[in-house]
Write a protein that holds these residues in place. Structure first.
Motif, short mmCIF file in Angstrom:
data_model
loop_
_atom_site.label_atom_id
_atom_site.label_comp_id
_atom_site.label_asym_id
_atom_site.label_seq_id
_atom_site.Cartn_x
_atom_site.Cartn_y
_atom_site.Cartn_z
N GLY A 75 -11.53 7.65 0.19
CA GLY A 75 -11.72 6.19 0.20
C GLY A 75 -11.44 5.51 1.54
O GLY A 75 -11.97 4.84 2.29
N ASP A 76 -10.31 6.08 1.83
CA ASP A 76 -9.44 5.39 2.98
C ASP A 76 -10.14 5.99 4.25
O ASP A 76 -10.54 5.20 5.12
N ILE A 77 -10.53 7.09 4.45
CA ILE A 77 -11.27 7.57 5.59
C ILE A 77 -12.67 6.98 5.77
O ILE A 77 -13.39 6.45 6.83
N GLY A 126 -0.75 8.86 -8.50
CA GLY A 126 0.64 8.42 -8.49
C GLY A 126 0.74 6.98 -7.81
O GLY A 126 1.77 6.48 -8.05
N ASP A 127 -0.30 6.90 -6.83
CA ASP A 127 0.13 5.35 -6.03
C ASP A 127 -0.95 4.44 -6.34
O ASP A 127 -0.43 3.38 -6.37
N THR A 128 -2.18 4.70 -6.76
CA THR A 128 -3.16 3.61 -7.06
C THR A 128 -2.38 2.84 -8.36
O THR A 128 -2.67 1.74 -8.45
N PHE A 159 -0.43 3.01 0.83
CA PHE A 159 -1.42 1.94 1.30
C PHE A 159 -2.32 1.33 0.48
O PHE A 159 -2.81 0.51 0.53
N LYS A 160 -2.14 1.73 -0.80
CA LYS A 160 -3.14 1.15 -1.70
C LYS A 160 -2.74 -0.33 -2.04
O LYS A 160 -3.49 -1.13 -2.48
N ASP A 161 -1.58 -0.69 -1.38
CA ASP A 161 -1.03 -2.27 -1.68
C ASP A 161 -2.12 -3.08 -0.88
O ASP A 161 -2.37 -4.15 -1.17
#
Ligand SMILES: Cc1ncc(COP(=O)(O)O)c(C=O)c1O
Ligand SMILES: N[C@@H](CCOP(=O)(O)O)C(=O)O
Length: 465
Positions: A259-261, A142-144, A111-113
């Motif tokens: 951050g997301d929530i 790992g994802d950011t 989702f970071k994209d």
């Protein structure tokens, strides 16, 4: 639109300046002075817009004309052009009124994209306009990291340094970052955990004297306001697709740095009728303990099979606390100071508002593996470990089955073959075509000790002139 610090002492900033920063100079996080609010009629009129059109409607009030509309539209269009699905964020039904929002259709499969391809293009635009060079410093579980690198690799005015915990990200995640060999991209494998990486980033924002003259740090983590802003869009997009604003919707969000929530909480404040917001955590459950028992205390970080959520100190919780404490920066400053040396205990009123706003649930690895197995058996849909935690948290905490429950699918299962195999899959999930040769690509990264001056000299030595 002005942006103010949650600790009340740093100067307020304009939109462009807030994008070009990270932590505020008082250690706080920037938030808008006031939120744009949309009427139910206005939200209803957005039904059927493309993701990009909707993104413009939601982002433009935060930009407040600092980037001309035509340029902002182009930045948005370019940012989602690399996504593999026309819907950008497609919905898939997995049960009665239960939906998965696939947020992994971007170039780096998480989702970071959504925010980082946008932030990369926005930074490129602002820096070219100002003829300015900056240093991006970020921490990743790992994802950011890969999304930020993908967003910034082509920006001439950026040198990017990403710290990941050595041997604590999946092989796919590591390869995605370390096989980008551009001169301006640097991966540091830190001998520590994600919190250590994040602490180094925050400490470096506090004292930037290690940088060459004329350079400043910019954040790509969700401490950067632009990250949160771009993530608000998909709450509206999914809500509209399932009947909002005529009917409410609920969301379950695999949570780490909050951050997301927090973006979902903002969508609600801006007018989207959201019934439930579920905080779904792995065994690193500080937020679940806080909501359920008012126990916001640090414990040793556990290395889980949902490694991207192996986070103890959730940066964005401070942004929520700011609202819960009447936007009084001095109170937040005090709370955060106390939290350095002991548990944070919320006052009764703040806790009860937090409980009205959020449900929470915690899953350990064994329970999560079982969810991947069960959902695959009943639907043939393969969840990634983080999403599985969100799905089960939704099922366990759901108050009303007549309201659509949307589980945010934050990553593609191919990023986490270890968990997927444990859930009974006989083969690793296939990587999308553009990553098929990932394991043949050359890697470059530097392993560094958990020593701030050493990390900072590495950065200073590798910044291009
Ligand atoms: C796959 C995945 N799921 C969930 C999360 C948690 O999101 P947040 O940190 O915004 O709470 C992260 C990273 O933080 C992630 O990479
Ligand atoms: N899960 C994240 C951790 C960093 O969170 P961020 O949203 O603040 O960038 C990761 O994958 O790196």
């Amino acid at each position: 639109m002005k942006y103010i610090s949650t600790r009340g002492e740093a100067p307020s900033l304009s939109f462009e300046d807030v994008v070009l920063t990270g932590l505020a100079s008082d250690g706080g996080l920037y938030v808008p002075e006031s939120l744009p609010k949309f009427s139910q009629e206005e939200i209803a009129s957005w039904a059927g817009l493309s993701y990009q059109e909707l993104a413009f409607k939601i982002i433009a009030p935060f930009v407040a004309g600092e980037v001309p509309d035509a340029d902002l539209k182009k930045i948005i269009d370019d940012s989602y052009a690399t996504f593999r699905h026309d819907a950008i964020a497609p919905l898939v039904q997995t049960g009665h009124n239960e939906w998965i929002l696939e947020l992994f259709q971007g170039p780096t499969l998480a989702f970071k994209d959504f925010a980082l391809q946008f932030l990369g293009n926005l930074l490129d635009y602002i820096l070219k306009k100002r003829d300015q060079k900056v240093v991006v410093m970020g921490a990743t579980s790992g994802d950011t990291g890969s999304a930020a690198i993908e967003g910034c690799r082509h920006c001439d005015n950026i040198d990017i340094f990403i710290l990941h915990p050595h041997n604590r990200v999946s092989n796919v995640q590591r390869k995605q970052m370390t096989s980008v060999l551009e001169d301006n991209v640097h991966n540091i494998a830190l001998e520590g955990n994600f919190d250590d990486c994040q602490n180094m980033v925050k400490a470096s924002f506090g004292d930037q004297s290690f940088l060459p003259e004329g350079r400043q740090l910019v954040a790509v983590n969700s401490i950067n306001w632009a990250r949160i802003m771009a993530q608000i869009v998909y709450y509206f997009y999914a809500g509209l697709a399932l009947g909002a604003p005529s009917r409410p919707v609920s969301f379950s969000v695999p949570t780490g740095n909050f951050g997301d929530i927090f973006a979902g909480y903002l969508a609600k404040q801006m007018g989207l009728p959201i019934d439930q917001l579920v905080i779904a955590t792995n065994a690193n459950d500080i937020l679940h303990r806080c909501i359920s028992d008012n126990d916001h205390s640090k414990k040793e970080l556990i290395h889980s099979l949902a490694p991207s959520m192996d986070i103890m100190v959730s940066s964005n919780f401070e942004r929520l606390l700011f609202d819960l404490y009447g936007r009084d920066g001095s109170k937040i400053k005090g709370l955060m100071e106390d939290f350095k040396s002991g548990p944070m205990v919320l006052k009764e009123e703040a806790l009860s508002t937090a409980r009205e706003l959020f449900s929470s649930y915690r899953l350990d690895d064994d329970a999560m593996i079982k969810v991947i197995e069960d959902v695959y058996e009943s639907t043939e849909y393969l969840l990634d470990p983080h999403t599985a935690i969100g799905v089960e948290a939704a099922r366990k905490t759901r108050r009303r089955t007549d309201i659509p429950m949307i589980c945010l699918s934050t990553a593609h299962p191919a990023k986490f073959p270890e968990a997927v195999r444990k859930a009974g899959q006989s083969e690793d999930p296939a990587l999308p075509h553009h990553m098929a040769d990932l394991f043949d690509r050359e890697e470059r990264f530097s392993v560094l000790e958990k020593d701030l001056p050493k990390v900072q000299s590495f950065i200073a030595d590798n910044i291009r002139a």
